[in-house]
Design a protein around this motif. Structure first.
Motif, PDB file in Angstrom:
ATOM      1  N   HIS A   1    -143.332  66.663  -7.258  1.00 41.44           N
ATOM      2  CA  HIS A   1    -142.640  67.176  -8.474  1.00 41.44           C
ATOM      3  C   HIS A   1    -142.662  66.194  -9.696  1.00 41.44           C
ATOM      4  N   ALA A   2    -141.873  65.027  -9.215  1.00 41.04           N
ATOM      5  CA  ALA A   2    -141.778  63.829 -10.088  1.00 41.04           C
ATOM      6  C   ALA A   2    -143.189  63.170 -10.536  1.00 41.04           C
ATOM      7  N   THR A   3    -144.062  63.256  -9.582  1.00 46.54           N
ATOM      8  CA  THR A   3    -145.344  62.675 -10.115  1.00 46.54           C
ATOM      9  C   THR A   3    -145.997  63.470 -11.047  1.00 46.54           C
ATOM     10  N   GLY A   4    -145.765  64.866 -10.958  1.00 49.38           N
ATOM     11  CA  GLY A   4    -146.338  65.976 -11.782  1.00 49.38           C
ATOM     12  C   GLY A   4    -145.659  66.217 -13.133  1.00 49.38           C
ATOM     13  N   THR A   5    -144.409  65.449 -13.227  1.00 50.58           N
ATOM     14  CA  THR A   5    -143.648  65.845 -14.636  1.00 50.58           C
ATOM     15  C   THR A   5    -142.995  64.422 -14.827  1.00 50.58           C
ATOM     16  N   PRO A   6    -144.134  63.633 -15.236  1.00 57.59           N
ATOM     17  CA  PRO A   6    -143.584  62.072 -15.890  1.00 57.59           C
ATOM     18  C   PRO A   6    -142.494  61.889 -17.025  1.00 57.59           C
ATOM     19  N   GLU A   7    -142.685  63.169 -17.985  1.00 55.55           N
ATOM     20  CA  GLU A   7    -141.805  63.154 -18.859  1.00 55.55           C
ATOM     21  C   GLU A   7    -140.630  63.687 -18.796  1.00 55.55           C
ATOM     22  N   GLN A   8    -140.416  64.340 -17.741  1.00 55.91           N
ATOM     23  CA  GLN A   8    -139.146  64.969 -17.692  1.00 55.91           C
ATOM     24  C   GLN A   8    -137.767  64.082 -17.768  1.00 55.91           C
ATOM     25  N   PRO A   9    -136.766  64.455 -18.742  1.00 51.04           N
ATOM     26  CA  PRO A   9    -135.829  63.562 -18.812  1.00 51.04           C
ATOM     27  C   PRO A   9    -134.730  63.479 -17.635  1.00 51.04           C
ATOM     28  N   GLN A  10    -134.211  62.370 -17.633  1.00 52.03           N
ATOM     29  CA  GLN A  10    -133.266  62.106 -16.699  1.00 52.03           C
ATOM     30  C   GLN A  10    -132.088  61.338 -17.099  1.00 52.03           C
ATOM     31  N   PRO A  11    -130.943  61.488 -16.070  1.00 48.53           N
ATOM     32  CA  PRO A  11    -129.824  61.155 -16.766  1.00 48.53           C
ATOM     33  C   PRO A  11    -129.307  59.643 -16.383  1.00 48.53           C
ATOM     34  N   TRP A  12    -130.464  58.775 -16.491  1.00 51.38           N
ATOM     35  CA  TRP A  12    -130.286  57.270 -16.136  1.00 51.38           C
ATOM     36  C   TRP A  12    -129.039  56.645 -16.582  1.00 51.38           C
ATOM     37  N   ALA A  13    -128.731  56.970 -17.922  1.00 54.06           N
ATOM     38  CA  ALA A  13    -127.587  56.398 -18.521  1.00 54.06           C
ATOM     39  C   ALA A  13    -126.370  56.882 -18.166  1.00 54.06           C
ATOM     40  N   GLU A  14    -126.265  58.020 -17.750  1.00 50.26           N
ATOM     41  CA  GLU A  14    -124.960  58.385 -17.395  1.00 50.26           C
ATOM     42  C   GLU A  14    -124.649  57.997 -15.952  1.00 50.26           C
ATOM     43  N   LEU A  15    -125.895  57.630 -15.371  1.00 50.79           N
ATOM     44  CA  LEU A  15    -125.411  57.153 -13.777  1.00 50.79           C
ATOM     45  C   LEU A  15    -125.367  55.762 -13.619  1.00 50.79           C
ATOM     46  N   GLY A  16    -125.251  55.054 -15.003  1.00 47.19           N
ATOM     47  CA  GLY A  16    -124.791  53.734 -15.189  1.00 47.19           C
ATOM     48  C   GLY A  16    -126.023  52.535 -15.225  1.00 47.19           C
ATOM     49  N   LEU A  17    -127.035  53.190 -15.317  1.00 44.08           N
ATOM     50  CA  LEU A  17    -128.578  52.420 -15.435  1.00 44.08           C
ATOM     51  C   LEU A  17    -128.670  51.896 -16.871  1.00 44.08           C
TER      52      LEU A  17
ATOM     53  N   ASP B   1    -115.966  63.598  -1.436  1.00 44.17           N
ATOM     54  CA  ASP B   1    -114.982  62.310  -1.921  1.00 44.17           C
ATOM     55  C   ASP B   1    -115.850  61.219  -1.983  1.00 44.17           C
ATOM     56  N   GLY B   2    -115.285  60.574  -3.104  1.00 42.57           N
ATOM     57  CA  GLY B   2    -116.073  59.172  -3.425  1.00 42.57           C
ATOM     58  C   GLY B   2    -117.328  59.243  -3.810  1.00 42.57           C
ATOM     59  N   ILE B   3    -117.988  60.291  -4.214  1.00 42.14           N
ATOM     60  CA  ILE B   3    -119.228  60.171  -4.704  1.00 42.14           C
ATOM     61  C   ILE B   3    -119.280  59.356  -6.117  1.00 42.14           C
ATOM     62  N   GLY B   4    -120.074  58.345  -5.836  1.00 36.72           N
ATOM     63  CA  GLY B   4    -120.038  57.290  -6.979  1.00 36.72           C
ATOM     64  C   GLY B   4    -118.996  56.555  -7.264  1.00 36.72           C
ATOM     65  N   GLY B   5    -118.125  56.573  -6.129  1.00 37.31           N
ATOM     66  CA  GLY B   5    -116.742  55.716  -6.354  1.00 37.31           C
ATOM     67  C   GLY B   5    -116.855  54.515  -6.412  1.00 37.31           C
ATOM     68  N   ALA B   6    -116.758  53.649  -5.394  1.00 43.64           N
ATOM     69  CA  ALA B   6    -116.634  52.178  -5.406  1.00 43.64           C
ATOM     70  C   ALA B   6    -117.818  51.742  -6.575  1.00 43.64           C
ATOM     71  N   SER B   7    -118.941  52.101  -6.097  1.00 46.00           N
ATOM     72  CA  SER B   7    -120.014  51.358  -6.510  1.00 46.00           C
ATOM     73  C   SER B   7    -120.214  51.755  -8.246  1.00 46.00           C
ATOM     74  N   ILE B   8    -119.724  52.785  -8.777  1.00 43.94           N
ATOM     75  CA  ILE B   8    -119.882  53.420 -10.200  1.00 43.94           C
ATOM     76  C   ILE B   8    -118.406  52.720 -10.807  1.00 43.94           C
ATOM     77  N   LEU B   9    -117.490  53.009 -10.151  1.00 42.66           N
ATOM     78  CA  LEU B   9    -116.058  52.708 -10.788  1.00 42.66           C
ATOM     79  C   LEU B   9    -116.092  51.338 -10.992  1.00 42.66           C
ATOM     80  N   ALA B  10    -116.660  50.426  -9.955  1.00 42.24           N
ATOM     81  CA  ALA B  10    -116.369  48.989  -9.960  1.00 42.24           C
ATOM     82  C   ALA B  10    -117.386  48.324 -10.813  1.00 42.24           C
ATOM     83  N   SER B  11    -118.142  49.024 -11.452  1.00 40.25           N
ATOM     84  CA  SER B  11    -119.328  48.379 -12.453  1.00 40.25           C
ATOM     85  C   SER B  11    -119.073  48.733 -13.887  1.00 40.25           C
ATOM     86  N   GLU B  12    -117.889  49.246 -14.043  1.00 40.58           N
ATOM     87  CA  GLU B  12    -117.688  49.733 -15.586  1.00 40.58           C
ATOM     88  C   GLU B  12    -116.231  49.253 -16.097  1.00 40.58           C
ATOM     89  N   THR B  13    -116.165  49.016 -17.457  1.00 41.84           N
ATOM     90  CA  THR B  13    -114.873  48.738 -17.852  1.00 41.84           C
ATOM     91  C   THR B  13    -113.910  49.925 -17.839  1.00 41.84           C
TER      92      THR B  13
END
Length: 752
Positions: free
Chosen positions: A14-30, A231-243
């Protein structure tokens, strides 16, 4: 009312066939360039599951993207060490201590989670570092902690501190691991951003070392331990990467929830699995959860890996595949097992009531492939996830305020003008939050469980017996001083190492190796990156001189609230070895009539001192000078004095200077001391200066000649300043304070 239809599964096709589909990369810290790079690596847009994996594994906490250009110095400048068995890059470093024994040790941070949910944040910090040690093949035998909180009288400190201490004690006590030492510091700069750094040490035979790698096509990948929850979804990795900012609830993900009883079962189960040689590779689940465990195992191995998420035991059936991959649920491990050993592996897990499931296998390819409901949702080069994340050369610049800070020396501060005011200054210092009695904290920890603790708080170092037959043991100290590092991060990092090194030597152990936890503000601030680079340079240079390689550690960035960063706080742990723990040296004065010697040189050095902070709320000037060759020389004398029975006690001089060290040695032994101020130095400087490279020792009269001859032969300054005697600390010609008054002052320090 009809239930809305679920969106279609975002498969690789599906990803290969929908290259322009918007993705929440910024919300995930990228960042945008990072998202672009992921698309270039894959030759298409990532699936939702792949995006989740890259976002957590490329976070600051997991990828060290801002720090690794500076951390490489620890390898480039590493001194040669015959003791080093496993160095930087694995779950923890491993050091040879002799007689076929090895120890593994490491310190890590759990800062932001401990502010959000103090009990669970601190508890799971202990649980995580214990699993790192376990994954190396070792039995965990002790823990330590380095804690920093805001002002002692601030309401939020009263919210955070009790939960953190209870979490550390609750988890460690339930595991049956002694807490043998550490430090607790209060400073307004940590308001809203406490530091919770946890250390664990484990013991093994040389042949028991295990590494995190997935090798052998057809070998099975087994997830065992607790079920996976939300529990802890995105916990240490996201929380420890932002102000950290209260205005951004998206930066407050749920904190992991720990179960120490499950972890205890996991420990015993894993050790039995090791004894039967059932695994070819093993990895604990920490930050980034399954994303980390699978990608690191595959990246470190010789092939690829295929995983089926449908086989992951869940405690929440509503989790999406992205959430399963990002979950940081605790008490989980991942093992690679040969097919003919799987049944025995599962049988041992069943014996210990530990859930174990085959979730995949090692392949002869070079991809990490993950399936869900029969559809492929991940197809990535594992190294691109685990090890080839972004490398940032962030701008760094010495802050404009640094010169002004250093120019504001403590020389302008009013010093006590009489002996009575000096006496009151001593009592004020002894009763301060930082220097006062901490037994209300350490008494919440079991320091002697397992029966091998021979030194614990408030000693200079914790010490554990490793081998009962020979008396072989190890000592550990964990130290830092953010005030020194704020004044000069290069020197501040070296002072942290020097103090920890000195603390280990003071107990009679020979320092061997280092672990560090580097706590700093936002890497997006050039001033913070300058502080970080200088601290790394200082620590690497000092380790080279002292011959103590860094075996591993942790970087914690974004430790700030809004635009206000914490003081740069490199925390340094030093491991030492002692041939026979019966020859250890305690802090406490033990024998009336013993002679008190001050080793090292005392200068007028009060920049960043406890006195300047307590009496004047002042931070300015330069920290104490560092003389690493003197530190090494002092350590040689302390170790030899302990080994050869020339000293009854030893105590390093650090925060609070000679005065604080004398008080602690007197109170520890319940014996006073009479001390003479030399004619060559002012009494105030003599008592409160924080010059480095110093220690006090008590020497039996029968050993004085031998001891002083040793110091003279090594050209180490050694001045007899008094005698152990009486029931008071008597600074002759100045003032005297009874032990009772000192004890009352120390006990009056803040309690929660």
């Amino acid at each position: 009312m009809s239930t809305p239809a679920k969106p279609p599964l975002d498969t690789v096709a599906h990803a290969t066939g929908t290259p322009e589909q918007p993705q929440p990369w910024a919300e995930l810290g990228l960042k945008e360039d990072e998202y672009t790079r992921i698309r270039e690596i894959l030759g298409r847009r990532p699936t939702g599951a792949e995006l989740a994996m890259y976002s957590v594994m490329w976070s600051e906490h997991c990828s060290y993207k801002s720090s690794k250009v500076h951390l490489k110095q620890f390898g480039e400048k590493a001194p040669h060490s015959d003791a080093m068995l496993v160095g930087i890059g694995e779950n923890a470093g491993v050091v040879d201590i002799g007689e076929g024994w090895a120890v593994t040790f490491k310190v890590e941070s759990h800062n932001h989670p401990s502010y959000v949910e103090p009990y669970q944040g601190a508890a799971t910090g202990v649980g995580g570092i214990v699993r790192d040690i376990l994954a190396m093949g070792a039995r965990p035998v002790a823990v330590m902690d380095s804690l920093r909180f805001g002002a002692a009288d601030h309401p939020d400190t009263k919210r955070v501190l009790p939960g953190v201490v209870a979490g550390i004690g609750g988890y460690g006590n339930c595991l049956g691991l002694p807490n043998i030492g550490g430090e607790t510091v209060f400073d307004p700069c940590y308001q809203g951003n406490p530091l919770v750094n946890a250390l664990c040490i484990g013991v093994m035979r040389h042949e028991d070392i295990h590494l995190a790698k997935a090798a052998g096509s057809g070998n099975k990948v087994i997830l065992y331990g607790a079920r996976t929850g939300g529990d802890g979804i995105g916990g240490a990795s996201i929380l420890a990467s932002e102000t950290f900012d209260d205005a951004k609830p998206s930066k407050r993900p749920s904190v992991q929830v720990g179960d120490p009883f499950q972890e205890k079962l996991l420990i015993e189960c894993t050790l039995e699995i090791f004894r039967e040689n059932l695994v070819t590779g093993i990895q604990d689940f920490g930050a980034a959860g399954l994303s980390c465990a699978t990608s690191e195992l595959a990246s470190n191995g010789s092939g690829g890996m295929r995983v089926d998420l449908d086989d992951v035991p869940l405690r929440d059936s509503t989790l999406t595949p992205e959430e399963i991959l990002m979950s940081e649920s605790q008490e989980r491990m991942c093992a690679v097992v040969e097919p003919d050993k799987v049944d025995r592996f599962l049988a041992i897990c069943e014996k210990w009531d530990v859930i174990a499931t085959v979730i995949g296998e090692v392949t002869d390819g070079d991809r990490l492939e993950i399936y869900y409901h029969g559809e492929q949702i991940v197809d990535v080069p594992p190294r691109s996830v685990a090890h080839d994340g972004p490398t940032l050369n962030r701008p760094l610049a010495r802050p404009g305020w640094q010169d002004e800070l250093q120019a504001d020396t403590p020389d302008r501060l009013e010093r006590p003008a009489s002996a009575e005011l000096t006496r009151l200054t001593l009592l004020q210092l002894v009763g301060s939050p930082d220097q006062g009695d901490k037994s209300w904290i350490t008494d919440q920890y079991d320091r002697y469980v397992l029966g091998n603790t021979v030194l614990a708080s408030p000693e200079d170092s914790g010490m554990i017996r490793i081998d009962e037959a020979s008396g072989l043991g190890v000592a550990l100290s964990l130290d830092g001083n953010g005030r020194y590092a704020k004044l000069d991060p290069y020197t501040g990092a070296q002072l942290a190492l020097a103090e920890s090194y000195r603390n280990v030597a003071a107990t009679g152990a020979k320092p061997l190796a280092v672990t560090d936890c580097l706590n700093f503000g936002s890497p997006e601030d050039p001033a913070v990156m300058w502080q970080f680079s200088e601290a790394c340079r200082g620590l690497a240079d000092a380790c080279q001189v002292l011959g103590t390689p860094v075996t591993g550690g942790n970087v914690s960035l974004y430790n700030q609230t809004g635009d206000t960063a914490i003081n740069p706080t490199p925390v340094v742990g030093v491991l030492g070895v002692i041939d026979d723990v019966e020859r250890r040296t305690p802090v406490a004065f033990r024998t009336e009539g013993s002679l008190v010697y001050l080793l090292g040189d005392t200068r007028d050095e009060f920049g960043g001192s406890a006195w300047a902070q307590l009496a004047h709320g002042h931070l300015g000037g330069l920290p104490p000078q560092v003389d690493l060759e003197r530190e090494r020389l002092l350590a040689e004398v302390l170790i030899a004095g302990s080994r050869d029975g020339m000293i009854d006690s030893a105590h390093d001089l650090s925060a609070g200077g000679l005065a604080q060290a004398l008080v602690e040695s007197c109170l520890g032994g319940g014996i006073g001391a009479r001390v003479v101020v030399p004619d060559t130095i002012a009494a105030f400087t003599f008592l409160f200066s924080e010059s480095a490279g110093r220690a006090i020792v008590s020497v039996p009269r029968s050993e004085e000649v031998r001891f002083t001859d040793m110091c003279r032969a090594r050209s180490l300054p050694a001045a007899r300043i008094g005698v152990v005697d009486g029931d008071a600390l008597d600074i002759q010609g100045q003032f005297a304070v009874s032990l009772e008054e000192l004890r009352e002052a120390s006990a009056s320090a803040v309690k929660f």
